[in-house]
Scaffold this active site. Sequence first.
Site, PDB file in Angstrom:
ATOM      1  N   TYR A  48      -6.387  -1.209  -6.845  1.00 60.84           N
ATOM      2  CA  TYR A  48      -5.740  -2.409  -6.307  1.00 60.84           C
ATOM      3  C   TYR A  48      -5.010  -2.131  -4.998  1.00 60.84           C
ATOM      4  O   TYR A  48      -4.745  -0.994  -4.648  1.00 60.84           O
ATOM      5  CB  TYR A  48      -4.862  -3.106  -7.335  1.00 60.84           C
ATOM      6  N   GLU A  49      -4.731  -3.195  -4.270  1.00 60.95           N
ATOM      7  CA  GLU A  49      -4.182  -3.144  -2.905  1.00 60.95           C
ATOM      8  C   GLU A  49      -5.087  -2.387  -1.941  1.00 60.95           C
ATOM      9  O   GLU A  49      -4.635  -1.766  -0.984  1.00 60.95           O
ATOM     10  CB  GLU A  49      -2.773  -2.520  -2.898  1.00 60.95           C
ATOM     11  N   GLY A  50      -6.396  -2.462  -2.191  1.00 66.82           N
ATOM     12  CA  GLY A  50      -7.367  -1.802  -1.330  1.00 66.82           C
ATOM     13  C   GLY A  50      -7.815  -0.486  -1.917  1.00 66.82           C
ATOM     14  O   GLY A  50      -7.026   0.449  -2.050  1.00 66.82           O
ATOM     15  N   ARG A  83       0.821  -1.208   0.000  1.00 65.52           N
ATOM     16  CA  ARG A  83       0.000   0.000   0.000  1.00 65.52           C
ATOM     17  C   ARG A  83       0.858   1.263   0.000  1.00 65.52           C
ATOM     18  O   ARG A  83       0.541   2.243  -0.675  1.00 65.52           O
ATOM     19  CB  ARG A  83      -0.963  -0.031   1.190  1.00 65.52           C
TER      20      ARG A  83
END
Length: 596
Positions: free
Chosen positions: A439-441, A298
């Site tokens: 992506y990645e949250g 992140r």
Amino acid sequence: MSNYVAPVKDMLFAMNELAGLQEIVGLPGNEEVSTDLVEAILEEAGKFATEVVDPLNRVGDKQGNKWNNGVVTTADGFKEAYASFCETGWNGMPASTEFGGQGLPVTVSTAVLEMWKSASISFSLCQMLTLGAVEAIAHHGSEELKATYLPNMVSGKWTGTMNLTEPQAGSDLAAIRTKAEPRGDGSYAITGTKIFITWGEHDMAENIVHLVLARLPDAPPGVKGISLFIAPKFLVNADGSLGERNDLICASIEHKMGIHGSATAVMSFGDKGGAIGYLVGEPNRGLEYMFTMMNHARLNVGLEGVGVSERSYQHALTYARERIQGKIIGDKSGEKKPILHHPDVRRMLMDMKSRTEAGRALAYYVAGCMDRAKSHPDADVRAANQRRLELLTPVVKGWCTENAQGITWNGVQVHGGMGFIEETGAAQYMRDARIITIYEGTTAIQANDLIGRKTAKEGGKSMQQLLAEIAETASALRGSDNATLKGLSDALGTGIAALDEATNWLLANYDANPQAAAAGSVPFLKLTGIVVGGWLMARSAQIAATRLDAADGDFYKAKLATAAYFAQHVVPEANSYRDAIVNGAESVLALEEALF
């Protein structure tokens, strides 16, 4: 078309003045690192980014990857560039020396990683996922797993992936169905399908080490029943050589809006009975372990926002310096001048430049917190930096990537009609940037983390400590004789008041009215980013004001101007976000489902 040039001077400024590089190189474990060495590393990395990685960006976008019966072939030049990347030691630079890396501070590796992301997000993603997998194995794997996999992953001989998402389970990891059955010899048979697997299959490395979330037969339901496994593309023999092909395959690759140079794979495990996997750590703690990888990812995705913003800005600036179009308002010289002289083009470029510098300042500042949280000899200092790191990690990911949407949009706009034409290359940065808020949250996931675990659950303590520190800077600026610095103080005061009011409202409503709190979560994240970014820009200006008579005074003059723009054009957005949070929840939730 333009060539990427690493902004080494600005990077060093952010590292030294905001992240605290001098202190960081003096921390235990960094004895062999000096500021002179760091500057030399950045210069060499900048050359590699310009000469080797940047030329891949356009090729990767146009050619993409080719899939044929489970085999993925990368675009022209990627394989050779990756080999050179690993041979020159760049792949393992941030990794521990225990496994063959260089063990450099996070602050240093952050600047270098930004260069790869500016030059080609697609290329940089392979290293990012590999190093994330290295972190997860290093922290949670057995000594045997570490010895088997980490040296080759750190060197880049093998790459790594993260297999979370499934067709029926996007961000809801509780819905994961992939199974892991004990095989009786300490290994497991893994069956299931994973989607959106970045660099899940390619031809650049001899082996790919997949980290896979799966459920054991007796696992409890929900996220508490998820375990983490290593499932390599090729099994590894006892002597470290590669054995037979594992029962896993890339079933297809996605056709995407952007990042065409990075293969996004659908991975199928166990079509012939079960892919052999090895448990990482303890059963049913997989999600906890994967967060070791995800938190690093992140921060790095937030850095992608900075990197693609810088590249889009450089591309637009080059065009604005060269393109001659129309008369300049108020100019009576009669000369034909490039569009850089048009006030609105300057407005867009200043907006791109100031938001990019603020994002870089935030990312590097947080990297410095990570270094101190890990290595500072004083336990209280470690704890304070860990709290600041945890508070601002979702802001780096969410705010820097959201900023990139507007920055790359402006990059197209500066080109006018030519920006809509693919040949100019401006649109690629906008297309590539679109994924990084997802992506990645997603931004909403980052925002919910910020308002929940990072703010409301601890009574706003970390946020209030941060606001107090920002207020100290505003007070110091208020006493300056420099008119620009006084103006920055006024702007910071506006931002502090807005964030303080929004935080107090959040604390009063988070438990009592959770939907209203969640309705304002993304505005709260953006508000936090603006205020913290404004604070770091003001600190930069405070330093720059003392160096205007230096030999490189123009650099510091630009720092003052950019900070002033951010204060006058970006920080005022704080009040609108405050209003959306405090007064806007009712309208967000007003419509019944049938009325949409």
